[in-house]
Motif scaffolding. Structure first.
Motif, PDB file in Angstrom:
ATOM      1  N   GLY A  64     -20.095 112.394  -0.522  1.00  0.00           N
ATOM      2  CA  GLY A  64     -19.991 113.312   0.614  1.00  0.00           C
ATOM      3  C   GLY A  64     -20.668 114.640   0.328  1.00  0.00           C
ATOM      4  O   GLY A  64     -20.493 115.216  -0.756  1.00  0.00           O
ATOM      5  N   ARG A  65     -21.420 115.128   1.304  1.00  0.00           N
ATOM      6  CA  ARG A  65     -22.206 116.351   1.089  1.00  0.00           C
ATOM      7  C   ARG A  65     -21.497 117.614   1.549  1.00  0.00           C
ATOM      8  O   ARG A  65     -21.949 118.721   1.250  1.00  0.00           O
ATOM      9  CB  ARG A  65     -23.551 116.227   1.811  1.00  0.00           C
ATOM     10  N   THR A  66     -20.421 117.473   2.296  1.00  0.00           N
ATOM     11  CA  THR A  66     -19.709 118.648   2.814  1.00  0.00           C
ATOM     12  C   THR A  66     -18.239 118.570   2.409  1.00  0.00           C
ATOM     13  O   THR A  66     -17.698 117.482   2.187  1.00  0.00           O
ATOM     14  CB  THR A  66     -19.807 118.724   4.348  1.00  0.00           C
ATOM     15  N   PRO A  67     -17.560 119.726   2.330  1.00  0.00           N
ATOM     16  CA  PRO A  67     -16.125 119.720   2.018  1.00  0.00           C
ATOM     17  C   PRO A  67     -15.314 118.920   3.024  1.00  0.00           C
ATOM     18  O   PRO A  67     -14.310 118.295   2.663  1.00  0.00           O
ATOM     19  CB  PRO A  67     -15.755 121.204   2.050  1.00  0.00           C
ATOM     20  N   GLU A  68     -15.737 118.927   4.296  1.00  0.00           N
ATOM     21  CA  GLU A  68     -15.005 118.198   5.328  1.00  0.00           C
ATOM     22  C   GLU A  68     -15.023 116.696   5.057  1.00  0.00           C
ATOM     23  O   GLU A  68     -14.005 116.020   5.207  1.00  0.00           O
ATOM     24  CB  GLU A  68     -15.598 118.498   6.703  1.00  0.00           C
ATOM     25  N   VAL A  69     -16.201 116.179   4.673  1.00  0.00           N
ATOM     26  CA  VAL A  69     -16.314 114.755   4.384  1.00  0.00           C
ATOM     27  C   VAL A  69     -15.482 114.394   3.157  1.00  0.00           C
ATOM     28  O   VAL A  69     -14.791 113.371   3.132  1.00  0.00           O
ATOM     29  CB  VAL A  69     -17.789 114.362   4.168  1.00  0.00           C
ATOM     30  N   ARG A  70     -15.514 115.240   2.140  1.00  0.00           N
ATOM     31  CA  ARG A  70     -14.722 114.972   0.936  1.00  0.00           C
ATOM     32  C   ARG A  70     -13.231 115.031   1.230  1.00  0.00           C
ATOM     33  O   ARG A  70     -12.439 114.289   0.638  1.00  0.00           O
ATOM     34  CB  ARG A  70     -15.108 115.956  -0.172  1.00  0.00           C
ATOM     35  N   ASP A  71     -12.824 115.900   2.149  1.00  0.00           N
ATOM     36  CA  ASP A  71     -11.411 115.964   2.540  1.00  0.00           C
ATOM     37  C   ASP A  71     -10.961 114.658   3.185  1.00  0.00           C
ATOM     38  O   ASP A  71      -9.794 114.261   3.068  1.00  0.00           O
ATOM     39  CB  ASP A  71     -11.182 117.123   3.517  1.00  0.00           C
ATOM     40  N   ILE A  72     -11.878 113.984   3.893  1.00  0.00           N
ATOM     41  CA  ILE A  72     -11.550 112.690   4.494  1.00  0.00           C
ATOM     42  C   ILE A  72     -11.202 111.684   3.395  1.00  0.00           C
ATOM     43  O   ILE A  72     -10.288 110.864   3.542  1.00  0.00           O
ATOM     44  CB  ILE A  72     -12.722 112.190   5.359  1.00  0.00           C
ATOM     45  N   GLY A  73     -11.931 111.743   2.269  1.00  0.00           N
ATOM     46  CA  GLY A  73     -11.625 110.861   1.142  1.00  0.00           C
ATOM     47  C   GLY A  73     -10.255 111.126   0.560  1.00  0.00           C
ATOM     48  O   GLY A  73      -9.532 110.198   0.179  1.00  0.00           O
ATOM     49  N   ALA A 272      -7.970 109.629  -9.020  1.00  0.00           N
ATOM     50  CA  ALA A 272      -8.885 110.097 -10.070  1.00  0.00           C
ATOM     51  C   ALA A 272     -10.208 110.546  -9.466  1.00  0.00           C
ATOM     52  O   ALA A 272     -10.747 111.609  -9.832  1.00  0.00           O
ATOM     53  CB  ALA A 272      -9.113 108.983 -11.084  1.00  0.00           C
ATOM     54  N   LEU A 273     -10.732 109.768  -8.516  1.00  0.00           N
ATOM     55  CA  LEU A 273     -11.986 110.145  -7.856  1.00  0.00           C
ATOM     56  C   LEU A 273     -11.827 111.473  -7.122  1.00  0.00           C
ATOM     57  O   LEU A 273     -12.720 112.333  -7.169  1.00  0.00           O
ATOM     58  CB  LEU A 273     -12.407 109.052  -6.872  1.00  0.00           C
ATOM     59  N   GLY A 274     -10.689 111.643  -6.442  1.00  0.00           N
ATOM     60  CA  GLY A 274     -10.444 112.891  -5.728  1.00  0.00           C
ATOM     61  C   GLY A 274     -10.342 114.070  -6.669  1.00  0.00           C
ATOM     62  O   GLY A 274     -10.853 115.167  -6.372  1.00  0.00           O
ATOM     63  N   LEU A 275      -9.696 113.885  -7.805  1.00  0.00           N
ATOM     64  CA  LEU A 275      -9.574 114.976  -8.777  1.00  0.00           C
ATOM     65  C   LEU A 275     -10.923 115.330  -9.383  1.00  0.00           C
ATOM     66  O   LEU A 275     -11.217 116.509  -9.644  1.00  0.00           O
ATOM     67  CB  LEU A 275      -8.598 114.571  -9.885  1.00  0.00           C
ATOM     68  N   PHE A 276     -11.768 114.320  -9.600  1.00  0.00           N
ATOM     69  CA  PHE A 276     -13.082 114.574 -10.174  1.00  0.00           C
ATOM     70  C   PHE A 276     -13.978 115.386  -9.245  1.00  0.00           C
ATOM     71  O   PHE A 276     -14.772 116.217  -9.703  1.00  0.00           O
ATOM     72  CB  PHE A 276     -13.784 113.244 -10.501  1.00  0.00           C
ATOM     73  N   ALA A 277     -13.886 115.136  -7.938  1.00  0.00           N
ATOM     74  CA  ALA A 277     -14.906 115.642  -7.009  1.00  0.00           C
ATOM     75  C   ALA A 277     -14.405 116.639  -5.978  1.00  0.00           C
ATOM     76  O   ALA A 277     -15.216 117.195  -5.240  1.00  0.00           O
ATOM     77  CB  ALA A 277     -15.564 114.463  -6.278  1.00  0.00           C
ATOM     78  N   THR A 278     -13.103 116.886  -5.888  1.00  0.00           N
ATOM     79  CA  THR A 278     -12.579 117.819  -4.878  1.00  0.00           C
ATOM     80  C   THR A 278     -11.581 118.770  -5.533  1.00  0.00           C
ATOM     81  O   THR A 278     -11.099 118.531  -6.644  1.00  0.00           O
ATOM     82  CB  THR A 278     -11.862 117.059  -3.738  1.00  0.00           C
ATOM     83  N   PRO A 279     -11.232 119.858  -4.830  1.00  0.00           N
ATOM     84  CA  PRO A 279     -10.195 120.762  -5.356  1.00  0.00           C
ATOM     85  C   PRO A 279      -8.815 120.118  -5.424  1.00  0.00           C
ATOM     86  O   PRO A 279      -7.920 120.608  -6.113  1.00  0.00           O
ATOM     87  CB  PRO A 279     -10.194 121.922  -4.347  1.00  0.00           C
ATOM     88  N   TRP A 280      -8.631 119.003  -4.677  1.00  0.00           N
ATOM     89  CA  TRP A 280      -7.352 118.273  -4.619  1.00  0.00           C
ATOM     90  C   TRP A 280      -6.197 119.218  -4.267  1.00  0.00           C
ATOM     91  O   TRP A 280      -5.182 119.301  -4.961  1.00  0.00           O
ATOM     92  CB  TRP A 280      -7.074 117.570  -5.938  1.00  0.00           C
ATOM     93  N   MET A 281      -6.350 119.918  -3.151  1.00  0.00           N
ATOM     94  CA  MET A 281      -5.303 120.779  -2.626  1.00  0.00           C
ATOM     95  C   MET A 281      -4.857 120.239  -1.273  1.00  0.00           C
ATOM     96  O   MET A 281      -5.688 119.922  -0.425  1.00  0.00           O
ATOM     97  CB  MET A 281      -5.798 122.220  -2.487  1.00  0.00           C
TER      98      MET A 281
END
Length: 335
Positions: A64-73, A272-281
């Motif tokens: 995902g290229r944007t924070p919004e897309v990563r939040d969907i994950g 684990a993927l979420g922790l690696f690539a997002t702030p996980w908040m």
């Protein structure tokens, strides 16, 4: 909208048919590998059917290229365990209730190792609580903790493969659908059927999720609402279908093992993927999903710990998903 609806129904039907072939193949594969029935469900079946939702999380948070897309994950990583802990277990309870007479039983009791199921719930709950706690606090080395989640799943798999069933392993296997005239199919054909069914499930699940998203757009639903509420139901459809098929065959031990194994994957690998690539908040809907999932698991843990579980007592846990859906709908549309 008509085409979307037709594809939605068609893909759901294809998933069910493919799951028929998958559960048939995975049972034979487990026998060929000398695995217990429970390990077949918790490891082989769960790993295969968890691929679609894990792929959704991977694409969203890693590519995902944007924070919004990563939040969907992140929403998908939290929504998966919620659906499995509520809807999937409720489906098992309803299926046992409906098929009781057809199976020649005089009660709706779950015929599985309740002690092991209770232990699986406790194992999942301990990991899930840590997963949710990390979503409430921020610190510099949080991404590195993703490695611990992968290690936890590896430990779980090792434990399942080295643990003997406390119940008998005498369920009769139906002939392999790709070799219906052979009493003992070849390993090659078992693998071909299982992989073929898994590929069909993955493709049909992708189509199903796409139609869910299209329906969400047509109904003007917020993307986060679709990711948290609708997409997990779609991506967890293979596990639910597997459970339905196995219960209809009187093999609820495999059905419940498949759900438990898929829950462990959802609690670890996507996290684990979420922790690696997002702030996980977590925001309020994600916190709510964690609370509802925890309530469902505490109830299931208590239920299995008591022993002699009546399948009808699994049905109420599905209502918790309805409570969550009402809250999320209210949160998004009142904002």
């Amino acid at each position: 909208m008509l085409i979307t609806t037709l594809l939605f129904l068609l893909s759901a039907g294809v998933i069910y048919l493919a799951c028929e072939y998958f559960v048939n193949g995975i049972e034979w594969l487990g026998q060929k590998l000398n695995l217990s029935a429970t390990a077949t469900g918790t490891v082989l079946a769960a790993f295969g059917t968890a691929l679609p939702e894990s792929a959704v999380t991977f694409v969203a948070v890693i590519l995902g290229r944007t924070p919004e897309v990563r939040d969907i994950g992140v929403g998908a990583a939290m929504g998966g365990p919620l659906v499995l802990a509520t809807i999937a277990y409720a489906v098992v309870g309803v299926a046992l209730w409906i098929n009781c007479r057809r199976l020649g039983r005089n009660d709706t009791r779950v015929r599985a190792g309740e002690t092991r199921l209770a232990r699986d719930q406790a194992w999942f709950l301990s990991i899930f609580v840590v997963k949710c706690t990390l979503g409430l606090i921020a610190f510099a080395f949080k991404p590195w903790l993703g490695v611990l989640f992968l290690a936890a799943y590896a430990l779980y798999v090792w434990r399942e493969l080295n643990h003997n069933d406390e119940t008998s392993n005498d369920e009769a296997l139906e002939p392999l659908k790709f070799q219906p005239r052979s009493e003992v199919p070849t390993l090659t054909m078992v693998v071909i059927q299982t992989v073929f069914a898994l590929v069909v499930i993955a493709v049909a699940s992708h189509v199903f999720v796409s139609q869910i998203e299209s329906i969400g757009v047509a109904m003007h639903l917020p993307p986060h609402l679709v990711a948290l509420l609708l997409s997990p139901v779609a991506t967890e459809l293979p596990e639910t279908m597997n459970a339905l098929i196995w219960v209809r065959q009187g093999k609820e031990r495999l059905a419940l093992a498949n759900i438990s194994g898929a829950m462990m994957i959802q609690a670890t690998v996507p996290s684990a993927l979420g922790l690696f690539a997002t702030p996980w908040m977590f925001d309020k809907p994600l916190i709510a999903s964690g609370i509802v999932t925890t309530l469902a698991i505490v109830y299931l843990c208590w239920l299995f710990h008591r022993g002699r579980v009546d399948g009808r007592w699994l049905v109420p846990v599905g209502l918790l998903y309805g409570v969550f859906a009402l809250y999320v709908g209210w949160h998004f549309f009142s904002a």
